[in-house]
Design a protein around this motif. Sequence first.
Motif, PDB file in Angstrom:
ATOM      1  N   UNK A  76      -4.367   2.410   2.218  1.00  0.00           N
ATOM      2  CA  UNK A  76      -4.710   1.335   3.260  1.00  0.00           C
ATOM      3  C   UNK A  76      -5.603   1.884   4.360  1.00  0.00           C
ATOM      4  N   UNK A  77      -5.938   0.977   4.964  1.00  0.00           N
ATOM      5  CA  UNK A  77      -6.451   1.196   6.368  1.00  0.00           C
ATOM      6  C   UNK A  77      -5.494   1.717   7.294  1.00  0.00           C
ATOM      7  N   UNK A  78      -4.308   1.331   7.208  1.00  0.00           N
ATOM      8  CA  UNK A  78      -3.327   1.954   8.111  1.00  0.00           C
ATOM      9  C   UNK A  78      -2.832   3.110   7.591  1.00  0.00           C
ATOM     10  N   UNK A  79      -3.051   3.739   6.506  1.00  0.00           N
ATOM     11  CA  UNK A  79      -2.876   5.094   5.955  1.00  0.00           C
ATOM     12  C   UNK A  79      -1.563   5.060   5.011  1.00  0.00           C
ATOM     13  N   UNK A  80      -1.105   3.993   4.726  1.00  0.00           N
ATOM     14  CA  UNK A  80      -0.187   3.686   3.713  1.00  0.00           C
ATOM     15  C   UNK A  80      -0.630   3.739   2.372  1.00  0.00           C
ATOM     16  N   UNK A  81       0.020   3.667   1.255  1.00  0.00           N
ATOM     17  CA  UNK A  81      -0.400   3.459  -0.127  1.00  0.00           C
ATOM     18  C   UNK A  81       0.072   2.077  -0.729  1.00  0.00           C
ATOM     19  N   UNK A  82      -0.797   1.458  -1.474  1.00  0.00           N
ATOM     20  CA  UNK A  82      -0.390   0.231  -1.976  1.00  0.00           C
ATOM     21  C   UNK A  82      -0.593   0.298  -3.280  1.00  0.00           C
ATOM     22  N   UNK A 153      -6.358  -2.318   1.509  1.00  0.00           N
ATOM     23  CA  UNK A 153      -6.551  -1.270   0.697  1.00  0.00           C
ATOM     24  C   UNK A 153      -8.209  -0.832   0.853  1.00  0.00           C
ATOM     25  N   UNK A 154      -8.486   0.360   0.655  1.00  0.00           N
ATOM     26  CA  UNK A 154      -9.824   0.870   0.761  1.00  0.00           C
ATOM     27  C   UNK A 154     -10.367   1.199  -0.674  1.00  0.00           C
ATOM     28  N   UNK A 155     -11.208   0.746  -1.297  1.00  0.00           N
ATOM     29  CA  UNK A 155     -12.013   0.954  -2.485  1.00  0.00           C
ATOM     30  C   UNK A 155     -13.026   1.806  -2.333  1.00  0.00           C
ATOM     31  N   UNK A 156     -12.655   3.018  -1.875  1.00  0.00           N
ATOM     32  CA  UNK A 156     -13.710   4.154  -1.627  1.00  0.00           C
ATOM     33  C   UNK A 156     -14.650   4.224  -2.695  1.00  0.00           C
TER      34      UNK A 156
END
Length: 203
Positions: A76-82, A153-156
């Motif tokens: 996620x943008x905050x650095x966590x995993x979702x 969440x970041x879908x990079x």
Amino acid sequence: MFKKIFGLTMLLVLIGIVIGNFIDHRNESKINETEDSDTYLYDVTGDTNVKGGAIAPAESVGIKQGDLAPDFELETLSGDRLKLSELRGKKVILNFWATWCPPCREEMPGMQQYYEENQDEVVVVAVNLTDKDTSEQAVHNFIDEFGFTYPIPLDRDGDIAKEYGVIVVPTTYFIGTDGVVQQPRVAGPLEYDYMTEMVDGLN
């Protein structure tokens, strides 16, 4: 003789106008093909400065009502995993968006309000199409500016959007406590009352 030449000239001008209008109409309605022949740009915003609502494979049809929502795990943008499957037991609003998308910006304050009022029972997950966004820093700046607090969440790599068949943004799926998509997917901005209606129909 002069009348014949004048009449012929006017006829050619009219034919030219008709052909020109036909070509313009075709160009406006045609989807802009990118360098990748399997990928197309869709302008869903109405803003001619926007390069498209989203990018997706042409053969993509998306996840349908009644399908089990494909699991994923993203930072996620905050650095966590979702991980989506870890949200089982709660209702989920799964949204796909980008910072340059005006309809996304339009719906996000309502999503924030809904999240604040219902986060004990409903999780709002707003997946950013990071590979299609301006930059990852732009996503940080946007969220910081407007103070949205639901998970981003970041879908990079764009893999999750592709798996879900996201053709336009915003696109939203409503997932029940069993992990199944229980409402038709929505392409376009959501309003607070509509979110309430759709979530109320989940079990």
